[in-house]
Design a protein around this motif. Structure first.
Motif, mmCIF file in Angstrom:
data_model
loop_
_atom_site.group_PDB
_atom_site.id
_atom_site.type_symbol
_atom_site.label_atom_id
_atom_site.label_comp_id
_atom_site.label_asym_id
_atom_site.label_seq_id
_atom_site.Cartn_x
_atom_site.Cartn_y
_atom_site.Cartn_z
ATOM 1 N N LEU A 89 56.285 1.273 38.152
ATOM 2 C CA LEU A 89 57.580 1.203 38.488
ATOM 3 C C LEU A 89 57.756 1.762 39.881
ATOM 4 C CD1 LEU A 89 60.596 0.947 37.705
ATOM 5 C CD2 LEU A 89 60.602 3.208 36.667
ATOM 6 N N THR A 90 58.425 1.152 40.750
ATOM 7 C CA THR A 90 58.822 1.551 42.237
ATOM 8 C C THR A 90 60.340 1.202 42.518
ATOM 9 O OG1 THR A 90 57.985 1.152 44.504
ATOM 10 C CG2 THR A 90 57.797 -0.567 43.132
ATOM 11 N N TRP A 91 60.745 2.235 43.151
ATOM 12 C CA TRP A 91 62.191 1.978 43.518
ATOM 13 C C TRP A 91 62.541 2.989 44.934
ATOM 14 C CZ3 TRP A 91 60.234 5.454 40.174
ATOM 15 C CH2 TRP A 91 60.746 6.959 40.260
ATOM 16 N N ASP A 92 63.610 2.411 45.617
ATOM 17 C CA ASP A 92 64.047 3.361 46.731
ATOM 18 C C ASP A 92 65.360 4.096 46.217
ATOM 19 O OD1 ASP A 92 62.431 1.958 48.356
ATOM 20 O OD2 ASP A 92 63.495 0.447 48.974
ATOM 21 N N TRP A 93 65.315 5.331 46.729
ATOM 22 C CA TRP A 93 66.697 6.040 46.320
ATOM 23 C C TRP A 93 66.920 7.076 47.487
ATOM 24 C CZ3 TRP A 93 66.066 11.400 46.348
ATOM 25 C CH2 TRP A 93 64.621 11.753 46.292
ATOM 26 N N LYS A 94 68.369 7.075 47.541
ATOM 27 C CA LYS A 94 68.741 8.407 48.311
ATOM 28 C C LYS A 94 69.905 9.026 47.677
ATOM 29 C CE LYS A 94 72.212 5.644 50.816
ATOM 30 N NZ LYS A 94 72.852 5.187 52.225
ATOM 31 N N ILE A 95 70.127 10.295 47.714
ATOM 32 C CA ILE A 95 71.039 11.042 46.965
ATOM 33 C C ILE A 95 72.161 11.867 48.073
ATOM 34 C CG2 ILE A 95 69.694 13.427 47.117
ATOM 35 C CD1 ILE A 95 70.152 13.111 44.127
ATOM 36 N N SER A 96 73.062 12.097 47.635
ATOM 37 C CA SER A 96 74.043 12.958 48.301
ATOM 38 C C SER A 96 73.549 14.350 48.742
ATOM 39 C CB SER A 96 75.537 12.958 47.582
ATOM 40 O OG SER A 96 75.502 13.387 46.369
ATOM 41 N N LYS A 97 74.422 14.914 49.792
ATOM 42 C CA LYS A 97 74.123 16.238 49.884
ATOM 43 C C LYS A 97 74.082 17.247 48.402
ATOM 44 C CE LYS A 97 74.916 19.958 53.144
ATOM 45 N NZ LYS A 97 75.845 20.608 54.310
ATOM 46 N N GLY A 98 73.316 18.013 48.154
ATOM 47 C CA GLY A 98 73.320 18.745 47.214
ATOM 48 C C GLY A 98 73.340 18.137 45.860
ATOM 49 N N GLY A 99 72.984 16.925 45.959
ATOM 50 C CA GLY A 99 72.910 15.881 44.718
ATOM 51 C C GLY A 99 71.726 16.263 43.812
ATOM 52 N N ASN A 100 71.974 15.515 42.507
ATOM 53 C CA ASN A 100 70.847 15.829 41.423
ATOM 54 C C ASN A 100 70.947 14.234 40.686
ATOM 55 O OD1 ASN A 100 69.404 16.577 39.407
ATOM 56 N ND2 ASN A 100 70.606 18.122 38.484
ATOM 57 N N SER A 101 69.812 13.693 40.270
ATOM 58 C CA SER A 101 69.593 12.588 39.612
ATOM 59 C C SER A 101 68.556 12.400 38.933
ATOM 60 C CB SER A 101 70.159 11.228 40.528
ATOM 61 O OG SER A 101 70.047 10.299 39.656
ATOM 62 N N GLY A 102 67.967 11.294 38.588
ATOM 63 C CA GLY A 102 66.587 11.127 37.919
ATOM 64 C C GLY A 102 66.328 9.937 37.527
ATOM 65 N N MET A 103 64.996 9.507 37.356
ATOM 66 C CA MET A 103 64.595 8.232 36.807
ATOM 67 C C MET A 103 63.772 8.660 35.681
ATOM 68 S SD MET A 103 64.419 4.716 37.197
ATOM 69 C CE MET A 103 64.106 4.229 38.781
ATOM 70 N N LEU A 104 64.413 8.205 34.439
ATOM 71 C CA LEU A 104 63.847 8.360 33.230
ATOM 72 C C LEU A 104 62.920 7.200 32.722
ATOM 73 C CD1 LEU A 104 66.550 10.265 33.131
ATOM 74 C CD2 LEU A 104 65.678 10.996 31.025
ATOM 75 N N TYR A 105 62.043 7.325 31.870
ATOM 76 C CA TYR A 105 61.339 6.188 31.160
ATOM 77 C C TYR A 105 60.809 6.493 29.824
ATOM 78 C CZ TYR A 105 57.420 9.026 32.799
ATOM 79 O OH TYR A 105 56.359 9.981 32.838
ATOM 80 N N HIS A 106 60.475 5.462 28.840
ATOM 81 C CA HIS A 106 60.117 5.602 27.659
ATOM 82 C C HIS A 106 61.003 6.395 26.748
ATOM 83 C CE1 HIS A 106 55.464 5.240 28.372
ATOM 84 N NE2 HIS A 106 56.048 4.190 28.555
#
Length: 418
Positions: A89-106
């Motif tokens: 699995l491949t992807w491009d990402w960018k995040i806002s200043k001070g940001g928090n996110s994630g890529m989950l699987y299964h």
């Protein structure tokens, strides 16, 4: 043709040569089996976690999937319609200043799982530099959240507002995380080390975390804007191995739930009612989705037991499906849905004589997608197809029914992954 026109034409050619077609697959990628999870225009193929449609807070913005930043710890997750097992699995990402996110699987869905991270591992995406609170190392960008840390000497994360590329490889339990073209993390899921980390850290009270070998892909809105594009996945082949679930010596790779008795005697697995006379379960550590299982059992007394499949356990509450093992006349070989619709298939009276009370019997259970077949002593007992079973995922578990007075012997638990 004027020199100015030629220069303009050449400049246009150079620009077009440098431009990148986002959210597309090359012919080579298509031939290699890659699949786009985002078409750059719509959110088709995505929906709410534990839902049937998409309600937000997500949108398409300038060829990206945008997390609007309205999500919380308990909301804001979107998942793929399809489930995936082994993959790149491949992807491009960018995040806002001070940001928090994630890529989950299964990720496994179900009412018993209010949030996806109690089942699905997470590739952590966070702005370490500007995050408003101190972060533990296992919370920082590129970590296998709350489990494994990346090699910092190889980790090169571009600042908030700039694009990064990440990659996850999951190949029959071998896991790799990559950041901007460099492998930063590698581990073996379900190894002794993996279970030690799971059972002694953040997930010690989340018994189903990380066990599933398949599930949906999930994006997280954790209260901060984030953007995703070029999300591509390539399926990898699964090992079709045959395994013995019981080694004849101890209960390694099994977990006891409840206070009833499970032990090994004379190379046989024994389940026996204890003084509490309650429900008891012996469940595999790992999940098994599609399989062909053969098991021998002998009912010493009462014999009210069963074999659960694609099931999850919380204390002594089991969510999933049971192939019945019971005294004569009580539907051995039938299929029952626990904490759901009840009996899906019961055994006709004329077939109850197939069970041999007090003697060894062989039960065979085959589960593939929505289909379940069972055989007792080579006689087909159940054949059904069910959409809810198709969506299920979980462990195999043996049961002691409540009421007391039960004793059943088990041997030859041989499973073939399909």
């Amino acid at each position: 043709m004027s020199k100015i026109y030629v220069l303009v034409l050449l400049f246009g050619v150079l620009l077009s040569g440098c431009s990148k077609n986002e959210n597309t697959l090359t012919r080579a990628e298509k031939n290699a089996g890659w699949e786009l999870l985002f078409d750059g225009k719509t959110l088709q193929g995505w929906r709410d976690y534990n839902g049937t449609r998409l309600t937000g807070p997500w949108e398409v913005e300038d060829g990206t999937i945008k997390a609007e930043g309205h999500g919380s710890d308990a909301s804001g997750y979107i998942v793929t319609d399809k489930q995936y097992e082994n993959f790149i699995l491949t992807w491009d990402w960018k995040i806002s200043k001070g940001g928090n996110s994630g890529m989950l699987y299964h990720v496994v869905e179900g009412a018993q799982f209010p949030v996806p991270y109690v089942t699905g591992p997470e590739y952590q995406l966070v702005d370490d530099v500007n995050f408003p609170e101190p972060l533990e190392e296992w919370q920082k960008c590129g970590a296998d959240y709350a489990m494994y840390l990346p090699d910092k000497s190889k980790l090169n994360v571009k600042p908030a507002g700039q694009w990064n590329n990440s990659k996850i490889v999951f190949d029959n339990g071998h896991v790799e995380y990559w950041m901007n073209g460099v492998k930063t993390l590698e581990f073996e899921a379900w190894s002794d080390e993996w279970f030690a980390k799971k059972n002694n850290g953040k997930w010690k009270n989340d018994p189903e975390y990380g066990l599933s070998p398949s599930g949906v892909i999930c994006l997280q809105d954790h209260g901060y804007p984030a953007w995703f594009r070029n999300i591509k996945i390539k399926k990898l082949p699964s090992r079709k191995e045959t395994v013995s679930l019981f080694n004849g010596h101890d209960l390694k790779n099994w977990i006891i739930y409840g206070t009833e008795k499970w032990y090994v005697q004379n190379n046989l697995l024994v389940c026996e009612s204890g003084p509490d006379k309650g429900y008891g379960y012996l469940a595999t550590k790992q999940y098994f989705r599609d399989f062909d299982l053969s098991v021998d059992f002998k009912q010493i007394s009462n014999g009210n037991s069963g074999v659960f499949f694609r099931s999850t356990i919380n204390g002594t509450k089991v969510s999933g499906w049971q192939v019945e093992v019971a005294p004569k006349g009580d539907d051995t070989g039938g299929v029952y849905e626990s904490y759901g619709r009840g009996w899906l298939h019961q055994i006709p009276d004329e077939e109850e004589n197939i069970l041999k009370p007090g003697d060894w019997n062989t039960m065979r259970i085959r589960v593939v997608g929505p289909e379940v077949k069972t055989w007792l002593n080579e006689h087909e007992m159940t054949h059904l197809s069910d959409s809810l079973i198709e969506r299920g995922n979980g462990r195999i578990a043996l049961q002691i029914h409540d009421g007391g007075g039960i004793k059943v012997l088990w041997k030859n638990l041989i499973l073939k992954r399909l």
